[in-house]
Design a protein around this motif. Structure first.
Motif, PDB file in Angstrom:
ATOM      1  N   LEU A 422     133.285 120.308  15.962  1.00 15.90           N
ATOM      2  CA  LEU A 422     134.230 120.931  16.889  1.00 15.90           C
ATOM      3  C   LEU A 422     134.310 120.184  18.215  1.00 15.90           C
ATOM      4  O   LEU A 422     135.212 120.431  19.005  1.00 15.90           O
ATOM      5  CB  LEU A 422     133.790 122.380  17.136  1.00 15.90           C
ATOM      6  N   PHE A 423     133.397 119.250  18.462  1.00 20.55           N
ATOM      7  CA  PHE A 423     133.368 118.579  19.755  1.00 20.55           C
ATOM      8  C   PHE A 423     134.630 117.752  19.991  1.00 20.55           C
ATOM      9  O   PHE A 423     135.289 117.903  21.016  1.00 20.55           O
ATOM     10  CB  PHE A 423     132.134 117.659  19.841  1.00 20.55           C
ATOM     11  N   VAL A 424     134.954 116.862  19.061  1.00 25.30           N
ATOM     12  CA  VAL A 424     136.081 115.946  19.266  1.00 25.30           C
ATOM     13  C   VAL A 424     137.419 116.686  19.325  1.00 25.30           C
ATOM     14  O   VAL A 424     138.226 116.424  20.222  1.00 25.30           O
ATOM     15  CB  VAL A 424     136.081 114.844  18.185  1.00 25.30           C
ATOM     16  N   PRO A 425     137.720 117.619  18.402  1.00 19.21           N
ATOM     17  CA  PRO A 425     138.972 118.371  18.551  1.00 19.21           C
ATOM     18  C   PRO A 425     139.069 119.102  19.892  1.00 19.21           C
ATOM     19  O   PRO A 425     140.134 119.129  20.511  1.00 19.21           O
ATOM     20  CB  PRO A 425     138.927 119.370  17.381  1.00 19.21           C
ATOM     21  N   SER A 426     137.952 119.680  20.353  1.00 13.76           N
ATOM     22  CA  SER A 426     137.974 120.384  21.648  1.00 13.76           C
ATOM     23  C   SER A 426     138.210 119.417  22.796  1.00 13.76           C
ATOM     24  O   SER A 426     138.961 119.714  23.730  1.00 13.76           O
ATOM     25  CB  SER A 426     136.647 121.125  21.862  1.00 13.76           C
ATOM     26  N   LEU A 427     137.561 118.247  22.735  1.00 12.18           N
ATOM     27  CA  LEU A 427     137.757 117.244  23.783  1.00 12.18           C
ATOM     28  C   LEU A 427     139.202 116.756  23.809  1.00 12.18           C
ATOM     29  O   LEU A 427     139.805 116.611  24.880  1.00 12.18           O
ATOM     30  CB  LEU A 427     136.809 116.054  23.562  1.00 12.18           C
ATOM     31  N   LEU A 428     139.776 116.512  22.636  1.00  9.00           N
ATOM     32  CA  LEU A 428     141.149 116.013  22.558  1.00  9.00           C
ATOM     33  C   LEU A 428     142.139 117.068  23.057  1.00  9.00           C
ATOM     34  O   LEU A 428     143.068 116.777  23.808  1.00  9.00           O
ATOM     35  CB  LEU A 428     141.465 115.607  21.117  1.00  9.00           C
ATOM     36  N   CYS A 429     141.925 118.299  22.641  1.00 15.18           N
ATOM     37  CA  CYS A 429     142.774 119.408  23.066  1.00 15.18           C
ATOM     38  C   CYS A 429     142.698 119.569  24.588  1.00 15.18           C
ATOM     39  O   CYS A 429     143.722 119.694  25.277  1.00 15.18           O
ATOM     40  CB  CYS A 429     142.278 120.682  22.380  1.00 15.18           C
ATOM     41  N   GLY A 430     141.474 119.555  25.114  1.00 14.14           N
ATOM     42  CA  GLY A 430     141.286 119.703  26.551  1.00 14.14           C
ATOM     43  C   GLY A 430     141.825 118.520  27.327  1.00 14.14           C
ATOM     44  O   GLY A 430     142.360 118.684  28.442  1.00 14.14           O
ATOM     45  N   ALA A 431     141.703 117.307  26.769  1.00 12.90           N
ATOM     46  CA  ALA A 431     142.217 116.117  27.455  1.00 12.90           C
ATOM     47  C   ALA A 431     143.740 116.199  27.592  1.00 12.90           C
ATOM     48  O   ALA A 431     144.301 115.804  28.626  1.00 12.90           O
ATOM     49  CB  ALA A 431     141.813 114.864  26.688  1.00 12.90           C
ATOM     50  N   ALA A 432     144.404 116.714  26.556  1.00 12.54           N
ATOM     51  CA  ALA A 432     145.863 116.883  26.628  1.00 12.54           C
ATOM     52  C   ALA A 432     146.221 117.891  27.719  1.00 12.54           C
ATOM     53  O   ALA A 432     147.170 117.689  28.496  1.00 12.54           O
ATOM     54  CB  ALA A 432     146.397 117.352  25.273  1.00 12.54           C
ATOM     55  N   PHE A 433     145.443 118.972  27.801  1.00 10.87           N
ATOM     56  CA  PHE A 433     145.661 119.989  28.835  1.00 10.87           C
ATOM     57  C   PHE A 433     145.460 119.388  30.227  1.00 10.87           C
ATOM     58  O   PHE A 433     146.261 119.600  31.154  1.00 10.87           O
ATOM     59  CB  PHE A 433     144.713 121.174  28.575  1.00 10.87           C
ATOM     60  N   GLY A 434     144.388 118.593  30.399  1.00 13.00           N
ATOM     61  CA  GLY A 434     144.116 117.972  31.697  1.00 13.00           C
ATOM     62  C   GLY A 434     145.175 116.964  32.095  1.00 13.00           C
ATOM     63  O   GLY A 434     145.596 116.899  33.261  1.00 13.00           O
ATOM     64  N   ARG A 435     145.626 116.193  31.126  1.00 12.56           N
ATOM     65  CA  ARG A 435     146.670 115.200  31.406  1.00 12.56           C
ATOM     66  C   ARG A 435     147.983 115.897  31.780  1.00 12.56           C
ATOM     67  O   ARG A 435     148.740 115.416  32.629  1.00 12.56           O
ATOM     68  CB  ARG A 435     146.847 114.335  30.167  1.00 12.56           C
ATOM     69  N   LEU A 436     148.235 117.034  31.148  1.00 15.42           N
ATOM     70  CA  LEU A 436     149.431 117.820  31.468  1.00 15.42           C
ATOM     71  C   LEU A 436     149.372 118.312  32.921  1.00 15.42           C
ATOM     72  O   LEU A 436     150.363 118.229  33.665  1.00 15.42           O
ATOM     73  CB  LEU A 436     149.535 119.017  30.513  1.00 15.42           C
ATOM     74  N   VAL A 437     148.193 118.796  33.344  1.00 15.63           N
ATOM     75  CA  VAL A 437     148.023 119.242  34.727  1.00 15.63           C
ATOM     76  C   VAL A 437     148.263 118.076  35.685  1.00 15.63           C
ATOM     77  O   VAL A 437     148.955 118.217  36.719  1.00 15.63           O
ATOM     78  CB  VAL A 437     146.606 119.826  34.941  1.00 15.63           C
ATOM     79  N   ALA A 438     147.709 116.891  35.355  1.00 17.57           N
ATOM     80  CA  ALA A 438     147.889 115.712  36.214  1.00 17.57           C
ATOM     81  C   ALA A 438     149.365 115.344  36.318  1.00 17.57           C
ATOM     82  O   ALA A 438     149.862 115.021  37.410  1.00 17.57           O
ATOM     83  CB  ALA A 438     147.081 114.547  35.651  1.00 17.57           C
TER      84      ALA A 438
END
Length: 803
Positions: A422-438
């Motif tokens: 679950l680590f990599v899917p969570s990291l990828l999902c969260g990275a997309a969310f963070g990039r969206l905020v940026a």
């Protein structure tokens, strides 16, 4: 064990943790190599097909090719889970339970390791939204459990005479080291692995173990680094690839003078992202819990083929969504000057040196790339690097759609019958969310100084923290993976806020799955309110016990009619015991043992205990008093004659070695018992199998003696009492259990606060805790079940009702 043997034992332990680290690193290398190979093969064929079909209009054929690859891989992964069902999922909840002191059947077997390793290889290559990092932790734990034993139930014929580490405590220490090595190999984070084992895993820890676990983690990291660097770059001995997942180097471009990795003002945004990450994580956990419950009700009871079909259904939906989204929903974005044009870029796909090499230009003109395809048509690690380091931009619409699709599909995928992390899917999902905020802050609010990669990293940390609720270890893992210590403060703040926000709604994903399995996991500490309870309120007073000298038929009866793992060794406090059974060898042996073991003032203690006043429960005393009053006339009969008449009946046999049964009177059930020690079921069965006993007309000194090595020879799979051939045993023979019992186990007083009981039980790694009163009588026993949250809550409600 003398000092010389002790030093030898310690040296062998160090060698074993080094071997565990090296083997875990090699397992990681094997998984990584074949995942990379299969993924390159799959994307190479499909990408060529898409390029051709985008001109000829045969995209359906490309989709069928992709489906063919993915379904084949996922089908193989599901078949491996059918062979060993414990291999499903990430394995972290099960390892957490094992290190907490609960034995999950089959969790550290060689067959589980093989199914896990090959299964995760196929499930990741099959395009499912799963990672290989969680299963690496499970794989390391299995290596840690099996390697020091030098034997396996799957390879019974291969036997080595390796007399070390024949105890649960040693095995648990090695499993802790193996789990830490798995984290270290997955993320290139040896310190993070050590902390993970401490925070999420082991219930009981010591300073010596910390050093060994860190050494094991370092061995795993550098073994993997050495071989990966040599294989990929041909430069053996240059350590360039520390873990399976590396976040690359975070730095602003030289041309942008205003850019900073992060500023003090950004901390406010990070706190808000932590709150949102906690909410998203709680939502993910809630949806996944409902899905898991649905599977337990509707999928698991059905034939095993249904689980395979569910995995294939998830694979079909995931493949169609990925393909359609990449072809239809992607936008053509301008490529940065440093980017490379073209699709044939698999050589440097996960190299952080040139992230722009893995972009995809499906359906886009020259100098542009398809942002959705770049995220979906790459291995997940490459997509994470894209979000962290891609100089070009991803459109906010693309990022939002990608996040929603990935969130829902990852939630659906975690829990199906394939090995999945679950680590990599969570990291990828969260990275997309963070990039969206940026993107929103840059484009719509005008904050030009922010660095998108930082926000992507903080988003990944926030979402992952909201899902798994880890703090210290996850902070260190992320810092070690980025090689950027300046990120320590924002990552730590974000993870804390995400954890607090998520904990307000539900538990972490691993704790949820532990709860769904019904495992009696002990938390770090009890609630403050629980100190209204004492040991006497939560103990089990209905004891099954053995005597220091017990007949074989009694032992067999006790072992066959109970499932307890340990039995108190007791003698009874009866003033007329000696006169009552004169001439019986067994009784005199028990009396002699009692006289030699208990303190002075025995007569006073006996009188005190017979009055039942030493029991902690007033209700119990009242019940016993009433029962005694009603039973008094029956005691006037000739009890000795009754006993002699029952003497030759097979089960139960002559008192006082009769096994406790359901039809005992209240007085018999709660008779005052002087406590002498604790003996394990495995020890009793071993004594019976090896014929350790003496006859009535002999003394106990004539009984054969077994050494510690002989007692532990069958570890960890002791013989079962139901496999015992009773025709080989003489039921009248007597077993003296005193040389084999633990004469000084941890004990507590009936008045001990529950928090003290809990801390003693958990920190010492106990499985049984006898409750002994002021005069040395055992009045109950506490096991793991009596300390679970649900049990304590129920007893607290009873306590309030009685008040």
């Amino acid at each position: 064990m003398d000092n010389k043997k002790g030093r030898k034992y310690e040296a062998v332990k160090w060698m074993m943790v080094f071997a565990i680290g090296v083997c875990t690193g090699l397992v990681g290398l094997f998984v990584d190599f074949f995942v990379r190979l299969f993924t390159q093969l799959k994307f190479g064929v499909v990408q060529t097909s898409v390029e051709e079909c985008s001109q000829k209009g045969c995209l359906a054929l490309s989709l069928l090719e992709l489906l063919g690859f993915n379904l084949t891989f996922v089908f193989l992964a599901s078949l491996l889970v059918l062979i060993e069902p414990v291999a499903a999922g990430s394995g972290i909840p099960e390892i957490k339970c094992y290190l907490n002191g609960v034995k999950v059947p089959g969790i550290v077997r060689l067959r589980t390791l093989l199914c896990k390793v090959f299964g995760v290889l196929f499930s990741v290559a099959g395009g499912l939204f799963v990672g290989k990092e969680g299963p690496m932790i499970h794989s390391g734990a299995v290596v840690g459990a099996g390697l020091p034993q030098f034997q396996s139930i799957s390879l019974r014929k291969i036997q080595f005479n390796f007399p070390y580490f024949r105890s649960d405590r040693d095995k648990r220490d090695f499993v802790s080291a193996g789990a830490a090595a798995g984290v270290a190999a997955a993320f290139g984070a040896p310190i993070g692995g050590t902390l993970f084992s401490l925070e999420e895993g082991s219930s009981f820890w010591n300073q010596g173990l910390t050093w060994k676990v860190l050494f094991c983690s370092m061995s795993a990291t550098f073994t993997l680094n050495f071989f990966r660097s040599g294989i990929q770059f041909g430069s053996w001995g240059s350590f360039q690839l520390p873990g399976l997942l590396n976040f690359g180097e975070f730095k602003c471009s030289d041309s942008d003078k205003k850019c900073h990795l992060w500023t003090a003002m950004d901390l406010g945004f990070f706190v808000v992202m932590g709150v949102i990450g906690g909410l998203l994580g709680a939502t993910f956990n809630c949806l996944n819990k409902r899905l898991a419950k649905y599977r337990m009700r509707n999928v698991h009871p059905k034939p095993k083929l249904v689980r395979v079909l569910e995995s294939l259904l998830v694979s079909v939906v995931t493949t169609v969504v990925v393909f359609t989204a990449s072809m239809v929903l992607g936008e053509c974005r301008q490529m940065s000057a440093s980017g490379q044009i073209g699709n044939d870029s698999f050589q440097l796909q996960v190299s952080s040196e040139n992230v722009n090499s893995s972009i995809k230009t499906f359906f886009c003109p020259n100098e542009t790339y398809n942002d959705m395809a770049t995220l979906f048509f790459n291995p997940q690690e490459s997509a994470i690097l894209q979000l962290f380091h891609q100089d070009g931009t991803f459109s906010p619409v693309t990022l939002a759609l990608f996040f929603v699709l990935y969130f829902l599909l990852a939630c659906w995928t975690y829990g199906i019958s394939v090995p999945s992390g679950l680590f990599v899917p969570s990291l990828l999902c969260g990275a997309a969310f963070g990039r969206l905020v940026a993107n929103v802050l840059k484009s719509y609010i005008g904050l030009g100084h922010i660095y998108s990669g930082t926000f992507a990293l903080i988003g990944a940390a926030a979402f992952l923290g909201g899902v798994v609720r880890m703090t210290i270890s996850l902070t260190v893992i992320l810092i070690e993976s980025t090689n950027e210590i300046t990120y320590g403060l924002p990552i730590m703040i974000t993870l804390m806020v995400a954890k607090w926000t998520g904990d307000f709604f539900n538990k972490g994903i691993y704790d949820i799955h532990v709860g769904l399995r019904g495992v009696p996991l002990l938390e770090w500490e009890t609630e403050a309110e629980m100190d209204k309870l004492r040991a006497s309120d939560i103990m089990e007073p209905n004891l099954t016990y053995v005597y220091p000298h017990t007949r074989i038929q009694s032992l067999v009866s006790i072992l066959r009619t109970t499932v307890h793992h340990a039995f108190p060794v007791v003698t009874e406090n009866r003033g007329n015991e000696k006169e009552f059974m004169k001439g019986n060898q067994l009784i005199s042996n028990n009396i002699r043992f009692k006289k030699s073991s208990i303190l002075t003032r025995a007569g006073e203690q006996r009188r005190r205990s017979q009055s039942m006043k030493s029991y902690p429960s007033s209700e119990l005393r009242n019940v016993c008093d009433e029962h005694l009053a009603s039973e008094e006339p029956a005691e006037k009969e000739d009890l000795l004659q009754q006993m002699l008449e029952r003497r030759y009946t097979p089960y139960p046999n002559l008192y006082p070695d009769q096994s406790p049964s359901e039809d005992w009177t209240m007085e018999e059930r709660f008779r005052p018992l002087t406590f002498h020690g604790l003996i394990l079921r495995s020890q009793l069965v071993t004594l019976l199998v090896r014929g350790v006993c003496y006859s009535e007309n002999q003394s106990s000194a004539s009984q054969p003696r077994l050494s510690y090595a002989e007692m532990a020879e069958d570890y960890p799979r002791y013989p079962d009492i139901h496999d015992l051939d009773l025709t080989l045993l003489n039921p009248r023979m007597i077993v003296d259990v005193t040389p084999y019992m633990n004469p000084s186990p941890f004990t507590v007083s009936p008045n001990t606060h529950v928090s003290q009981v809990f801390n003693l039980f958990r920190t010492m790694g106990l499985r049984h805790l006898p409750v002994v009163n002021a005069v040395g009588e055992i009045v109950g026993i506490i096991t793991r079940h009596n300390l679970t949250y649900e049990f304590l809550q129920a007893r607290l409600r009873q306590h309030y009702q009685t008040i």
